[in-house]
Scaffold this motif. Structure first.
Motif, mmCIF file in Angstrom:
data_model
loop_
_atom_site.group_PDB
_atom_site.id
_atom_site.type_symbol
_atom_site.label_atom_id
_atom_site.label_comp_id
_atom_site.label_asym_id
_atom_site.label_seq_id
_atom_site.Cartn_x
_atom_site.Cartn_y
_atom_site.Cartn_z
ATOM 1 N N ASN A 1 0.857 -1.293 0.134
ATOM 2 C CA ASN A 1 0.151 0.066 -0.065
ATOM 3 C C ASN A 1 1.000 1.389 -0.177
ATOM 4 O O ASN A 1 0.561 2.220 -0.764
ATOM 5 N N TRP A 2 1.913 1.161 0.761
ATOM 6 C CA TRP A 2 2.702 2.475 0.918
ATOM 7 C C TRP A 2 3.304 2.767 -0.256
ATOM 8 O O TRP A 2 3.486 4.116 -0.645
ATOM 9 N N HIS A 3 3.877 1.858 -0.914
ATOM 10 C CA HIS A 3 4.657 2.111 -2.408
ATOM 11 C C HIS A 3 3.774 2.424 -3.240
ATOM 12 O O HIS A 3 4.191 3.236 -4.395
ATOM 13 N N GLU A 4 2.571 1.731 -3.509
ATOM 14 C CA GLU A 4 1.766 2.158 -4.361
ATOM 15 C C GLU A 4 1.236 3.932 -4.043
ATOM 16 O O GLU A 4 1.163 4.636 -5.227
ATOM 17 N N GLN A 5 0.990 4.288 -3.120
ATOM 18 C CA GLN A 5 0.756 5.682 -2.566
ATOM 19 C C GLN A 5 1.983 6.728 -3.077
ATOM 20 O O GLN A 5 1.614 7.590 -3.572
ATOM 21 N N MET A 6 3.197 6.004 -2.702
ATOM 22 C CA MET A 6 4.377 6.712 -3.393
ATOM 23 C C MET A 6 4.475 6.926 -4.799
ATOM 24 O O MET A 6 4.949 8.216 -5.060
ATOM 25 N N GLY B 1 1.662 -16.305 -0.681
ATOM 26 C CA GLY B 1 0.163 -16.799 -0.978
ATOM 27 C C GLY B 1 -0.626 -15.602 -0.671
ATOM 28 O O GLY B 1 -1.832 -15.673 -0.450
ATOM 29 N N LEU B 2 -0.162 -14.453 -0.650
ATOM 30 C CA LEU B 2 -0.923 -13.199 -0.438
ATOM 31 C C LEU B 2 -1.275 -12.530 -1.702
ATOM 32 O O LEU B 2 -0.641 -12.734 -2.530
ATOM 33 N N PRO B 3 -2.336 -11.661 -1.657
ATOM 34 C CA PRO B 3 -3.010 -10.984 -2.840
ATOM 35 C C PRO B 3 -1.631 -10.234 -3.294
ATOM 36 O O PRO B 3 -1.156 -9.175 -2.557
ATOM 37 N N ALA B 4 -1.127 -10.165 -4.756
ATOM 38 C CA ALA B 4 -0.409 -9.529 -4.989
ATOM 39 C C ALA B 4 -0.781 -7.945 -5.432
ATOM 40 O O ALA B 4 0.258 -7.225 -6.102
ATOM 41 N N HIS C 1 8.389 -2.046 -5.152
ATOM 42 C CA HIS C 1 7.053 -2.669 -5.450
ATOM 43 C C HIS C 1 6.772 -3.934 -5.925
ATOM 44 O O HIS C 1 6.175 -4.778 -5.670
ATOM 45 N N GLU C 2 7.608 -4.111 -7.319
ATOM 46 C CA GLU C 2 7.675 -5.402 -7.942
ATOM 47 C C GLU C 2 8.376 -6.460 -7.119
ATOM 48 O O GLU C 2 7.903 -7.474 -6.927
ATOM 49 N N ALA C 3 9.407 -5.840 -6.057
ATOM 50 C CA ALA C 3 9.914 -7.015 -5.284
ATOM 51 C C ALA C 3 8.713 -7.653 -3.995
ATOM 52 O O ALA C 3 9.079 -8.710 -3.853
ATOM 53 N N LEU C 4 7.958 -6.706 -3.778
ATOM 54 C CA LEU C 4 7.029 -7.009 -2.725
ATOM 55 C C LEU C 4 5.918 -7.798 -3.580
ATOM 56 O O LEU C 4 5.369 -8.638 -2.926
ATOM 57 N N GLN C 5 5.549 -7.375 -4.842
ATOM 58 C CA GLN C 5 4.775 -8.353 -5.505
ATOM 59 C C GLN C 5 5.014 -9.863 -5.488
ATOM 60 O O GLN C 5 4.324 -10.864 -5.279
ATOM 61 N N GLY C 6 6.359 -9.882 -5.747
ATOM 62 C CA GLY C 6 6.987 -11.323 -5.814
ATOM 63 C C GLY C 6 6.835 -12.101 -4.659
ATOM 64 O O GLY C 6 6.591 -13.194 -4.638
ATOM 65 N N LEU C 7 7.287 -11.281 -3.728
ATOM 66 C CA LEU C 7 7.250 -11.775 -2.276
ATOM 67 C C LEU C 7 5.970 -12.258 -1.760
ATOM 68 O O LEU C 7 5.846 -13.360 -1.345
#
Length: 243
Positions: free
Chosen positions: A144-149, A191-194, A180-186
Motif C-alpha cells: 500500500n505504501w509504495h503504491e501511494q508513493m 500466498g498473499l494478494p499481489a 513494489h515489484e519485489a513486494l509483489q513477488g514476495l
C-alpha cells in the motif's frame, strides 16, 4: 601632483582624460549593479509551488516510515526474504531522503519531524508482532505504501514546477517501482494478494459488484415466485361449465 618631491603640473588635457576615465568606471559599475540586483531580487522572491512543497513533505514522511520499517525487520524474527528486503528498503530510502533533505533545505521547505499518524500506527502494530504475522503485515502495508508513493511521484512529475523538486521525484521513481515489484513477488510466494493491501471488502466505500453466478442464483427465486403467482389465478377461477 608631486613626483619624488618635485611638483608636477597637469595640463587641462590630462585632467580631462582622468575625469573621463573615472566617469567610465562609475558607469560600468552602475550597469553591473543594475544587472545583478534584479537577479538577486528574483531569487529572493521565487519560492517552490504548493505542489512541490507538499510532495517533498509527504515523500520525506514516506522515507522515514520505510527506514523505520527496515530497521524493524532486522530486530524481528522475520523470514530471511523479509529481512533482505527490509535491509534494501533501509539503504535505498536513506539515500533518497538525504537527497530530498538537501533539496528541501535549498528551497527553504520545512520538513515534518515524524511520519504520519497512519504510518506511526502501522509501525506500532508491527512492533507488537513477530514471525509469520510480522512478515505478512510487512508485505501488505508496504504494498500500500509504495503504491501511494508511486502516485505521489507521478503527480509531482506532472504538476510540479521547481526542477530540483521534480528531480527528486524522477530519481525516486525507478527505486520505488523496483521495491513494489519485489513486494509483489514476495507476496505471491507467501500466498498473499499481489495487488497490495489487506483492506476488507467494501472498505473503499464502493459497492461490490456481484459475480455472474451470484446474480443468476439471486434471480432464480424471483422468477419462480413470479411464475407461481401467474398460475394462481387459473386455479382459483376455473372456466365456467358449458350448458
Amino acid at each position: 601632483m608631486r613626483i619624488r618631491g618635485v611638483p608636477v603640473h597637469l595640463s587641462a588635457r590630462d585632467k580631462g582624460g582622468n575625469m573621463a576615465s573615472i566617469k567610465r568606471a562609475a558607469l560600468v559599475a552602475g550597469l553591473v549593479a543594475l544587472a545583478l540586483v534584479p537577479g538577486a531580487a528574483a531569487q529572493a522572491v521565487a519560492a517552490p509551488s504548493a505542489q512541490d512543497t507538499s510532495f517533498l513533505q509527504a515523500a520525506h514522511q514516506g522515507n522515514m516510515a520505510e527506514i523505520a520499517k527496515g530497521n524493524l525487520t532486522q530486530q524481528k524474527n522475520a523470514s530471511q526474504q523479509v529481512k533482505d528486503l527490509g535491509s534494501r528498503f533501509l539503504s535505498d530510502h536513506t539515500r533518497l531522503d538525504q537527497s530530498l533533505t538537501q533539496t528541501a533545505s535549498k528551497l527553504k521547505v520545512t520538513l515534518p519531524g515524524s511520519a504520519t499518524s497512519e504510518q506511526q500506527s502501522a509501525l506500532t502494530k508491527l512492533q507488537g508482532i513477530d514471525g509469520e504475522e510480522f512478515d505478512r503485515m510487512f508485505v501488505e502495508t508496504n504494498m500500500n505504501w509504495h503504491e501511494q508513493m508511486m502516485k505521489l511521484i507521478d503527480t509531482e512529475m506532472a504538476q510540479g514546477v521547481d526542477p530540483d523538486a521534480k528531480k527528486v521525484a524522477k530519481d525516486a521513481a525507478p527505486v520505488v517501482k523496483a521495491h513494489h515489484e519485489a513486494l509483489q513477488g514476495l507476496a505471491q510466494s507467501m500466498g498473499l494478494p499481489a495487488g497490495g493491501g489487506s483492506a476488507s471488502p467494501g472498505a473503499s466505500g464502493h459497492a461490490q459488484t456481484p459475480s455472474p453466478e451470484e446474480s443468476s442464483e439471486s434471480a432464480e427465486p424471483e422468477e419462480s415466485e413470479e411464475s407461481e403467482e401467474s398460475e394462481e389465478p387459473d386455479s382459483e377461477n376455473p372456466e365456467p361449465e358449458r350448458s
